[in-house]
Design an enzyme around this catalytic site. Sequence first.
Site, short mmCIF file in Angstrom:
data_model
loop_
_atom_site.label_atom_id
_atom_site.label_comp_id
_atom_site.label_asym_id
_atom_site.label_seq_id
_atom_site.Cartn_x
_atom_site.Cartn_y
_atom_site.Cartn_z
N CYS A 1 0.84 -1.19 0.00
CA CYS A 1 0.00 0.00 0.00
C CYS A 1 0.88 1.24 0.00
O CYS A 1 1.73 1.41 0.87
CB CYS A 1 -0.91 0.00 1.23
SG CYS A 1 -2.00 1.44 1.32
N ALA B 1 9.12 4.41 2.56
CA ALA B 1 9.94 4.68 3.74
C ALA B 1 10.92 3.54 3.99
O ALA B 1 10.83 2.46 3.39
CB ALA B 1 9.04 4.87 4.96
#
Length: 203
Positions: free
Chosen positions: A47, A67
């Site tokens: 996601c 990230a």
Amino acid sequence: MFTGIVTDLGEILSSDDIPAGKRTRIRTAYDTDTFDIGASISCGGVCHTVTAKRNGPDGNWFEIESAAETLALTNVKDWKAGQRINLERSLTMGAELGGHLVLGHVDGLARVTERQDHPDSVLFRFEAPPEAAPFIAKKGSVALDGTSLTVNDVDGLLFSVFLIPHTLEVTTWSARQVGDMINLEVDMMARYAGRLAEFSRSG
């Protein structure tokens, strides 16, 4: 939230390191005017949040940022320009649930240990990470690179799935080979059941 039914086969245009992790631009057949900056899209089963987008005569694209934790847990760190990637837009209320409920939160990487090509299907066998293996059950569901699949059999850390020709045609699976590392998300119902059992034992 997603269903594990791939709706576009995107192409990575660029994948660059940034201070926060990695920024990736993906070519898509989606009309980017139909979703907003901040929308969620499953990219290879992970996601991601849309951070930029454009419709253009040379093709539509959107950008995402990954990230450090995502890079550590998934195969996103290995993405390269020219690579194809399974895409799915987030589930809308009232939409058909053709696969199973998928969060896009990858549990780890499964390694392809075997590929058997048959006239009407392809069998893939995987080795699951030890922490995810207990949540994979025969005839249960898993999401592999964002594709909802039914587990054929399980043996310790090993499990297998069969893919039909249609799935091979509309996803990245036709190119997958032994040794490839695949984003694995176990069925969230199995995850919650396991947590309840753990809590019951500790209580």
